[in-house]
Write an enzyme that holds these catalytic residues in place. Structure first.
Site, PDB file in Angstrom:
ATOM      1  N   SER A 129       0.845  -1.201   0.000  1.00  0.00           N
ATOM      2  CA  SER A 129       0.000   0.000   0.000  1.00  0.00           C
ATOM      3  C   SER A 129       0.883   1.254   0.000  1.00  0.00           C
ATOM      4  O   SER A 129       0.396   2.357  -0.254  1.00  0.00           O
ATOM      5  CB  SER A 129      -0.923   0.011   1.223  1.00  0.00           C
ATOM      6  OG  SER A 129      -0.186  -0.215   2.412  1.00  0.00           O
ATOM      7  N   ASP A 154       5.851  -6.839   2.433  1.00  0.00           N
ATOM      8  CA  ASP A 154       5.019  -7.360   1.346  1.00  0.00           C
ATOM      9  C   ASP A 154       5.859  -7.705   0.124  1.00  0.00           C
ATOM     10  O   ASP A 154       6.735  -6.918  -0.274  1.00  0.00           O
ATOM     11  CB  ASP A 154       4.016  -6.283   0.913  1.00  0.00           C
ATOM     12  CG  ASP A 154       2.588  -6.642   1.254  1.00  0.00           C
ATOM     13  OD1 ASP A 154       2.298  -7.824   1.503  1.00  0.00           O
ATOM     14  OD2 ASP A 154       1.756  -5.713   1.266  1.00  0.00           O
ATOM     15  N   LYS A 200       5.095 -11.204   3.176  1.00  0.00           N
ATOM     16  CA  LYS A 200       3.667 -11.500   2.971  1.00  0.00           C
ATOM     17  C   LYS A 200       3.401 -11.652   1.485  1.00  0.00           C
ATOM     18  O   LYS A 200       3.947 -10.889   0.685  1.00  0.00           O
ATOM     19  CB  LYS A 200       2.790 -10.385   3.551  1.00  0.00           C
ATOM     20  CG  LYS A 200       1.296 -10.587   3.239  1.00  0.00           C
ATOM     21  CD  LYS A 200       0.396  -9.739   4.100  1.00  0.00           C
ATOM     22  CE  LYS A 200       0.192  -8.325   3.626  1.00  0.00           C
ATOM     23  NZ  LYS A 200      -0.378  -8.182   2.282  1.00  0.00           N
ATOM     24  N   GLU A 203       0.063 -12.321  -1.356  1.00  0.00           N
ATOM     25  CA  GLU A 203      -1.372 -12.460  -1.567  1.00  0.00           C
ATOM     26  C   GLU A 203      -1.606 -13.867  -2.079  1.00  0.00           C
ATOM     27  O   GLU A 203      -1.106 -14.238  -3.148  1.00  0.00           O
ATOM     28  CB  GLU A 203      -1.859 -11.386  -2.544  1.00  0.00           C
ATOM     29  CG  GLU A 203      -1.753 -10.005  -1.926  1.00  0.00           C
ATOM     30  CD  GLU A 203      -2.393  -8.908  -2.753  1.00  0.00           C
ATOM     31  OE1 GLU A 203      -3.063  -9.205  -3.766  1.00  0.00           O
ATOM     32  OE2 GLU A 203      -2.214  -7.737  -2.365  1.00  0.00           O
ATOM     33  N   GLU A 239      -8.848  -9.900   4.202  1.00  0.00           N
ATOM     34  CA  GLU A 239      -9.225  -8.515   3.865  1.00  0.00           C
ATOM     35  C   GLU A 239     -10.559  -8.463   3.121  1.00  0.00           C
ATOM     36  O   GLU A 239     -10.797  -9.253   2.185  1.00  0.00           O
ATOM     37  CB  GLU A 239      -8.133  -7.863   2.992  1.00  0.00           C
ATOM     38  CG  GLU A 239      -8.555  -6.462   2.539  1.00  0.00           C
ATOM     39  CD  GLU A 239      -7.449  -5.617   1.925  1.00  0.00           C
ATOM     40  OE1 GLU A 239      -6.302  -6.095   1.807  1.00  0.00           O
ATOM     41  OE2 GLU A 239      -7.757  -4.461   1.560  1.00  0.00           O
TER      42      GLU A 239
HETATM   43  O1  KIV Z   1      -0.387  -3.409   1.660  1.00  0.00           O
HETATM   44  C1  KIV Z   1      -1.013  -3.350   2.730  1.00  0.00           C
HETATM   45  O2  KIV Z   1      -1.008  -2.332   3.430  1.00  0.00           O
HETATM   46  C2  KIV Z   1      -1.744  -4.530   3.141  1.00  0.00           C
HETATM   47  C3  KIV Z   1      -2.654  -4.388   4.322  1.00  0.00           C
HETATM   48  C4  KIV Z   1      -3.808  -3.555   3.986  1.00  0.00           C
HETATM   49  C5  KIV Z   1      -3.058  -5.701   4.869  1.00  0.00           C
HETATM   50  O3  KIV Z   1      -1.646  -5.546   2.539  1.00  0.00           O
END
Ligand code: KIV
Length: 284
Positions: A50, A88, A118, A120, A187
């Site tokens: 994000s 991420d 992380k 997806e 989410e």
């Molecule tokens: O990228 C992000 O901030 C996220 C969260 C909203 C879980 O994946």
């Protein structure tokens, strides 16, 4: 040998052990100073992709690169001392197969020294999660509304409207869980579906737009601090920083225009008496 005081950070097994226990507190972080502010209150700081929208003004997360994630991951690691830092994996860095994912995730781990990544976790990703975990990379999954799938989904749409969709999201959560994800972000799903997933899997669920019954919660920090004029339905604003910034900047602009800033206390008297300036250090 240099003196090194190690601080114990929250680690993947600590989080996994929190299933059904005290709720896990997570927020996003992208910079060192904000990470330092959030760190004492949080179990997990997620360097979310994000960052593309929040910091770089992109329309969605698809344009975020591995180099961007590494740069922000390094900054957050410098600011945080005790929270687990999860970075991420951006779009395109892991979907091509387990070996590509491992090379990219290993780069993230080595260059940022974060504790986990992380991904997806759509249908094709469970095998990759297993591959990474077996090779020493803790993985957080992410099911339900998957922002990186925005172009396939045609927008950011909550999941769980039909029985088929509920079954698909539940299957993705189970697959990520069985592959060894230590926690799974859920989410933008119907509350009942989030509760069903939480009951069905061994890994703790981290909800965002999901349910208070999840094992933890995460929000985008800038949303909850009120830095944007619009926030999604599921965000609770705990601050109004947009107003605070607006008032501060408007006062500064007025002072500059009226030559009220800087005042004597905010200028150097070089060659004259040394004076104390705002930070308390002597300069001049
Ligand atoms: O990228 C992000 O901030 C996220 C969260 C909203 C879980 O994946």
């Amino acid at each position: 040998m240099s003196k090194h005081v190690a601080t114990k950070r929250v680690a993947a097994p600590d989080l996994r052990a929190r299933k059904g226990g005290e709720p896990i507190v997570c927020l996003t972080a992208y910079t060192a100073p904000m990470a330092a502010l959030l760190d004492p209150h949080c179990d997990v700081l997620l360097v979310g992709d994000s960052v593309g929208q929040v910091v770089h003004g992109l329309p969605n997360t698809v344009g975020v690169t591995l180099d961007m994630m590494i740069l922000h991951g390094q900054a957050v690691m410098r600011g945080a001392a005790q929270a687990m830092v999860v970075v991420d994996m951006p779009f395109g860095s892991y979907e091509g197969g387990p070996e590509i994912a491992f090379a990219n995730a290993a780069r993230v781990m080595k260059e940022t020294l974060c504790q986990a990544v992380k991904v997806e976790s759509g249908p094709a990703v469970a095998e990759t999660i297993r591959y990474l975990v077996e090779r020493g990379i803790p993985v957080m999954g992410h099911v339900g509304l998957r922002p990186q799938a925005v172009n396939v989904d045609g927008g950011f749409k909550a999941k769980g409207r039909t029985e088929d969709e509920r079954a698909r999201v539940l299957a993705e959560a189970r697959a990520a869980d069985e592959a060894g994800a230590f926690a799974i972000v859920v989410e933008g799903v119907a509350e009942t579906l989030a509760d069903e997933i939480t009951a069905a899997i061994a890994a703790p669920t981290i909800g965002i737009g999901a349910s208070a019954g999840c094992d933890g919660q995460i929000l985008v920090t800038d949303d909850m601090l009120g830095l944007f004029d619009w926030t999604p339905k599921f965000v609770r604003r705990y601050g109004d920083l947009r107003r605070v910034v607006d008032e501060a900047v408007s006062a500064y602009a007025a002072d500059v225009r009226a030559r009220r800033f800087p005042a004597a206390a905010e200028t150097y008297a070089l060659g004259q008496r040394r004076q104390r300036v705002a930070g308390g250090d002597e300069r001049g």
